[in-house]
Design a protein around this motif. Structure first.
Motif, short mmCIF file in Angstrom:
data_model
loop_
_atom_site.label_atom_id
_atom_site.label_comp_id
_atom_site.label_asym_id
_atom_site.label_seq_id
_atom_site.Cartn_x
_atom_site.Cartn_y
_atom_site.Cartn_z
N LEU A 108 0.78 -1.18 -0.04
CA LEU A 108 -0.17 -0.08 0.22
C LEU A 108 0.75 1.27 -0.08
CD1 LEU A 108 -2.97 1.24 0.23
CD2 LEU A 108 -2.60 1.06 2.66
N PHE A 109 0.65 2.18 -0.96
CA PHE A 109 1.21 3.44 -1.03
C PHE A 109 2.79 3.03 -1.29
CE2 PHE A 109 -2.21 5.21 1.71
CZ PHE A 109 -3.14 5.25 0.83
N SER A 110 3.45 1.89 -1.65
CA SER A 110 4.70 1.85 -2.00
C SER A 110 5.28 2.59 -3.20
CB SER A 110 5.11 0.40 -1.90
OG SER A 110 4.40 -0.50 -2.97
N ARG A 111 4.16 2.90 -4.16
CA ARG A 111 4.72 3.62 -5.38
C ARG A 111 4.00 4.91 -5.51
NH1 ARG A 111 4.77 -1.07 -9.99
NH2 ARG A 111 5.75 -2.50 -8.79
N LEU A 148 3.14 3.65 7.31
CA LEU A 148 3.49 3.13 6.00
C LEU A 148 4.79 3.45 5.58
CD1 LEU A 148 -0.09 3.95 4.72
CD2 LEU A 148 0.57 1.87 5.53
N SER A 149 5.07 2.64 4.81
CA SER A 149 6.49 3.22 3.81
C SER A 149 6.20 3.65 2.68
CB SER A 149 7.20 1.82 3.57
OG SER A 149 7.67 0.94 4.73
N PHE A 150 6.26 5.04 2.48
CA PHE A 150 5.88 5.85 1.34
C PHE A 150 7.52 5.91 0.88
CE2 PHE A 150 2.67 7.43 4.03
CZ PHE A 150 1.72 7.60 3.17
N PRO A 151 7.33 6.12 -0.59
CA PRO A 151 8.82 5.93 -1.45
C PRO A 151 9.22 7.50 -1.28
CG PRO A 151 6.64 6.08 -2.88
CD PRO A 151 6.28 5.83 -1.60
#
Length: 130
Positions: free
Chosen positions: A69-72, A92-95
Motif C-alpha cells: 500500500l502506497f509503496s509507489r 506506512l512505507s512511502f517512497p
C-alpha cells in the motif's frame, strides 16, 4: 472488503493496473479497497464530508505490508475532509519524493510515516498548521 491474509501468502490484487484514483463528494467512510491497488501512484480525495479514515481499522499490519500500500505513491492530496482523523492506524512505507497536499483537514494531525521512510525527501503543501 476484508483482508485476511497470512504471512507468506500472496496478496489478492483486484486492481493490479490502477495507478490513479480521484474521489470527490462521495459518501464513503474510507477507501480501504485501495490495498488491492499495488501500483497506485496518485490519490486525490476532496470534499468528502463523511470520510474519517483513508484505510479503516482492522486491517492487519501484515496485510498492509503484503499489499505494498502506497509503496509507489507519488502524490497524495487530501482536500476539505472535515471528519478525516487519520490516513491509517499503522505506519506506512512511502517512497522518496512523495508530494503531500493537505488542506482543510482540521482533524488530521499526523502522517503515518515509517521512521525509516522519513529519511528520504518528501514535500508537504498544506494549511499553515502543516
Amino acid at each position: 472488503m476484508e483482508i485476511t491474509q497470512g504471512i507468506g501468502r500472496a496478496p489478492n490484487f483486484c486492481f493490479p493496473s490502477l495507478v490513479e484514483v480521484g474521489c470527490s463528494r462521495c459518501g464513503f467512510l474510507d477507501l480501504s479497497w485501495l490495498v488491492h491497488a499495488p501500483k497506485l501512484q496518485s490519490l486525490m480525495v476532496a470534499h468528502c464530508n463523511s470520510m474519517e479514515k483513508i484505510i479503516r481499522d482492522g486491517i492487519a499490519r501484515e496485510g498492509l505490508a503484503a499489499s505494498g500500500l502506497f509503496s509507489r505513491l507519488q502524490c497524495l492530496g487530501l482536500l476539505d475532509l472535515p471528519k478525516l482523523k487519520s490516513i491509517c492506524d499503522h505506519t506506512l512505507s512511502f517512497p522518496q519524493g512523495v508530494d503531500f497536499k493537505i488542506q482543510d483537514c482540521p482533524g488530521l494531525r499526523k502522517l503515518p510515516l515509517e521512521s525509516n521512510g522519513v529519511r528520504g525527501s518528501f514535500s508537504i503543501d498544506g494549511d499553515r498548521g502543516w
